[in-house]
Design a protein around this motif. Structure first.
Motif, PDB file in Angstrom:
ATOM      1  N   UNK A 325       0.838  -1.210   0.000  1.00  0.00           N
ATOM      2  CA  UNK A 325       0.000   0.000   0.000  1.00  0.00           C
ATOM      3  C   UNK A 325       0.871   1.257   0.000  1.00  0.00           C
ATOM      4  N   UNK A 326       0.397   2.318  -0.652  1.00  0.00           N
ATOM      5  CA  UNK A 326       1.113   3.594  -0.614  1.00  0.00           C
ATOM      6  C   UNK A 326       0.890   4.234   0.753  1.00  0.00           C
ATOM      7  N   UNK A 327       1.912   4.948   1.219  1.00  0.00           N
ATOM      8  CA  UNK A 327       1.760   5.649   2.500  1.00  0.00           C
ATOM      9  C   UNK A 327       0.827   6.837   2.313  1.00  0.00           C
ATOM     10  N   UNK A 328       0.082   7.149   3.352  1.00  0.00           N
ATOM     11  CA  UNK A 328      -0.828   8.292   3.313  1.00  0.00           C
ATOM     12  C   UNK A 328      -0.015   9.554   3.635  1.00  0.00           C
ATOM     13  N   UNK A 370      -6.845  12.826  -2.815  1.00  0.00           N
ATOM     14  CA  UNK A 370      -8.203  13.351  -2.671  1.00  0.00           C
ATOM     15  C   UNK A 370      -8.739  12.921  -1.312  1.00  0.00           C
ATOM     16  N   UNK A 371      -9.301  13.881  -0.601  1.00  0.00           N
ATOM     17  CA  UNK A 371      -9.934  13.539   0.676  1.00  0.00           C
ATOM     18  C   UNK A 371     -11.441  13.741   0.534  1.00  0.00           C
ATOM     19  N   UNK A 372     -12.205  12.715   0.870  1.00  0.00           N
ATOM     20  CA  UNK A 372     -13.660  12.794   0.811  1.00  0.00           C
ATOM     21  C   UNK A 372     -14.179  12.798   2.236  1.00  0.00           C
ATOM     22  N   UNK A 373     -14.909  13.859   2.561  1.00  0.00           N
ATOM     23  CA  UNK A 373     -15.460  13.973   3.916  1.00  0.00           C
ATOM     24  C   UNK A 373     -16.972  13.949   3.820  1.00  0.00           C
ATOM     25  N   UNK A 395     -10.732   7.291   7.944  1.00  0.00           N
ATOM     26  CA  UNK A 395     -10.620   7.895   9.280  1.00  0.00           C
ATOM     27  C   UNK A 395      -9.208   7.706   9.842  1.00  0.00           C
ATOM     28  N   UNK A 396      -8.218   7.883   8.991  1.00  0.00           N
ATOM     29  CA  UNK A 396      -6.832   7.819   9.436  1.00  0.00           C
ATOM     30  C   UNK A 396      -6.232   6.427   9.489  1.00  0.00           C
ATOM     31  N   UNK A 412     -21.239   7.731   7.203  1.00  0.00           N
ATOM     32  CA  UNK A 412     -21.576   8.999   7.860  1.00  0.00           C
ATOM     33  C   UNK A 412     -20.395   9.467   8.716  1.00  0.00           C
ATOM     34  N   UNK A 413     -20.005  10.714   8.541  1.00  0.00           N
ATOM     35  CA  UNK A 413     -18.907  11.342   9.280  1.00  0.00           C
ATOM     36  C   UNK A 413     -17.545  10.771   8.917  1.00  0.00           C
ATOM     37  N   UNK A 414     -17.463   9.893   7.930  1.00  0.00           N
ATOM     38  CA  UNK A 414     -16.168   9.314   7.599  1.00  0.00           C
ATOM     39  C   UNK A 414     -15.315  10.269   6.768  1.00  0.00           C
ATOM     40  N   UNK A 415     -14.010  10.039   6.843  1.00  0.00           N
ATOM     41  CA  UNK A 415     -13.031  10.792   6.070  1.00  0.00           C
ATOM     42  C   UNK A 415     -12.188   9.748   5.350  1.00  0.00           C
ATOM     43  N   UNK A 416     -12.337   9.691   4.036  1.00  0.00           N
ATOM     44  CA  UNK A 416     -11.647   8.670   3.245  1.00  0.00           C
ATOM     45  C   UNK A 416     -10.635   9.377   2.354  1.00  0.00           C
TER      46      UNK A 416
END
Ligand code: C2O
Ligand code: CU
Length: 449
Positions: A325-328, A370-373, A395-396, A412-416
């Motif tokens: 996996x690529x690092x965030x 890209x961050x999807x909130x 969510x991190x 709901x409330x997630x951050x992807x």
């Protein structure tokens, strides 16, 4: 209150439902019909490396779960004909619009040239009677699908969709392959109140059949390719010994054995069934986009029966690319905020409603983050055209293995956070795959240049 959003009779357009047959013999025969893959499109070109098909969208009457549907179909069948090709093949589709309203064909999940993507933002819709030849090279292996990208909420609902299978010749060869296109013909409107759908209103079908059966012979190993083609219905699938081998963009690095597999609208997943001595049932938990798992007994979708009880089939060594996996990273290029309220017109991305949108850009050949909130009170299957993306974190938390998708459900409330290797130039749609949300404007444009 629920809207019977997906009952074609509740839609605009020509659909009407007739009551199921009351002939007892017919009913008995319909109790557990045998599930087969949708018929495949005929390749009109004998040349190696070219798959040339004719596809037409027209009005059609067909039977789904014992109901007679007057809707639309590709080549007269629901699901439409499966398009099968190998990685590297050129796919040419001579399309004709024989329905009474403009349409297009979109190749969900495939990196097609921008002007072949079937979207109004880029090309003219195909008017009734119009013909168009779509052509692209199949560059990715996996399970994909095609559907209109205009008036999409009604046209998909009325039956316009089909599977695309792109084979990777290096994949293990199962004894059989089974393509299952799921749809639901009555369901709660996810834009509606925060309540679970009444299980009694759900009529899930697998290739148009309600609660069908699949027969497995002794030792048989089946690659099962599943597509959720419903407008708004979530599947939370489980069965004993569930073994998932692929997702949106082909095989996983290694098979996984989760307790259940969530298939949001637009999602695909591949599984392996190896005949054991036990019959089993494929069920979905009650799941709604307004709150995930809901109360209610699981719904049995199909049953898998062993025709004899010899030695079980042995699992095959399924494996896609095994890159780590690529690092965030700590930076973000684009943020998409998903918002919406109780009113159906309310669904927005970054406060905007398509087509009045800000076009974000990404650089061709570079990786963008890209961050999807999700700030709304419902889940959304986030979909990007023309590219695939790697899920960096939810969510991190990074995924256990490299996860490459084109549609990802954002709770709901997630951050992807997603990593897009922008390798396909053009203007690409970014939208929610709950088709009512998309139709109400939950769509924007990412320009890759
Ligand atoms: Cu499957 Cu833009 O869609
Ligand atoms: Cu949505």
């Amino acid at each position: 209150m629920f809207y019977l959003l997906l009952l074609p009779s509740a839609c605009q357009g020509p659909a009407a439902i007739h009551p199921p047959s009351t002939d007892p013999v017919e009913e008995l025969a319909e109790l557990a019909p045998l599930l087969e893959s949708p018929a495949e499109a005929e390749d009109l070109d004998p040349a190696e490396g070219i798959v040339h098909l004719a596809l037409e969208a027209a009005r059609a009457t067909y039977t789904v779960g014992g109901l007679q549907i007057e809707g639309y179909a590709y080549n007269g069948q629901n699901p439409g004909p499966t398009i099968r090709a190998q990685v590297g093949d050129t796919v040419v589709v001579d399309f004709q619009n024989l329905i009474d309203t403009p349409t297009t064909v979109h190749w969900h999940g495939l990196k097609v040239p921008n002007d072949m993507d079937g979207v109004e933002w880029v090309s003219e819709p195909l008017l009734p009677g119009a013909t168009f030849t779509y052509a692209f090279t199949a560059t990715q292996a996996g399970t994909f699908w095609y559907h209109p990208h205009l008036d999409v909420e009604h046209q998909v609902d009325l039956g316009l969709y089909g599977a695309i299978v792109i084979e990777e010749p290096a994949d293990p060869v199962p004894d059989r392959e089974l393509v299952i296109v799921w749809d639901v013909w009555a369901e709660a409107d996810p834009a509606d109140e925060h309540t679970a759908p009444d299980p009694g209103t759900l009529l899930w079908t697998a290739n148009g059949l309600t609660a069908p059966r699949v027969e497995l012979a002794a030792g048989e190993v089946v690659r099962v390719r599943m597509i959720n083609a419903s407008n708004a219905g979530y599947l939370d699938l489980s069965w004993p010994g569930l073994r998932q081998i692929g997702s949106d963009q082909g095989l996983l690095p290694a098979p996984i054995a989760p307790a259940s597999a969530l298939l949001a609208p637009g999602d695909r997943a591949d599984f392996e069934w190896a005949a054991s001595n036990e019959d089993f049932e494929v069920a979905t938990a009650m799941y709604t986009p307004s709150g995930g798992s809901a109360l209610g007994d699981p719904l049995t979708l199909l049953s898998v029966e062993m025709t004899d009880s010899a030695a079980p089939g042995s699992a095959l060594p399924w494996s896609g690319p095994t890159d780590p996996p690529s690092a965030d990273p700590t930076w973000t290029d684009i943020v998409y905020v998903l918002q919406g309220g109780a009113a159906a017109e309310d669904w927005l991305i970054n406060g905007e409603s398509y087509p009045e949108v800000t076009v974000e850009t990404a650089t061709l050949g570079e990786a963008s983050v890209i961050e999807v909130r999700n700030l709304s009170a419902t889940e959304h299957p986030f979909h990007l055209h023309g590219q695939s993306f790697e899920v960096l974190s939810v969510d991190g938390v990074p995924p256990a293995m490299r996860t490459v998708e084109d549609t990802v459900n954002v709770k709901i409330r997630q951050r992807v956070r997603l990593r897009v290797l922008a390798d396909n130039p053009g203007d690409w749609m970014v939208h929610c795959h709950l088709l009512g949300h998309e139709a109400s404007g939950m769509m924007t444009v990412l320009r890759i240049e």
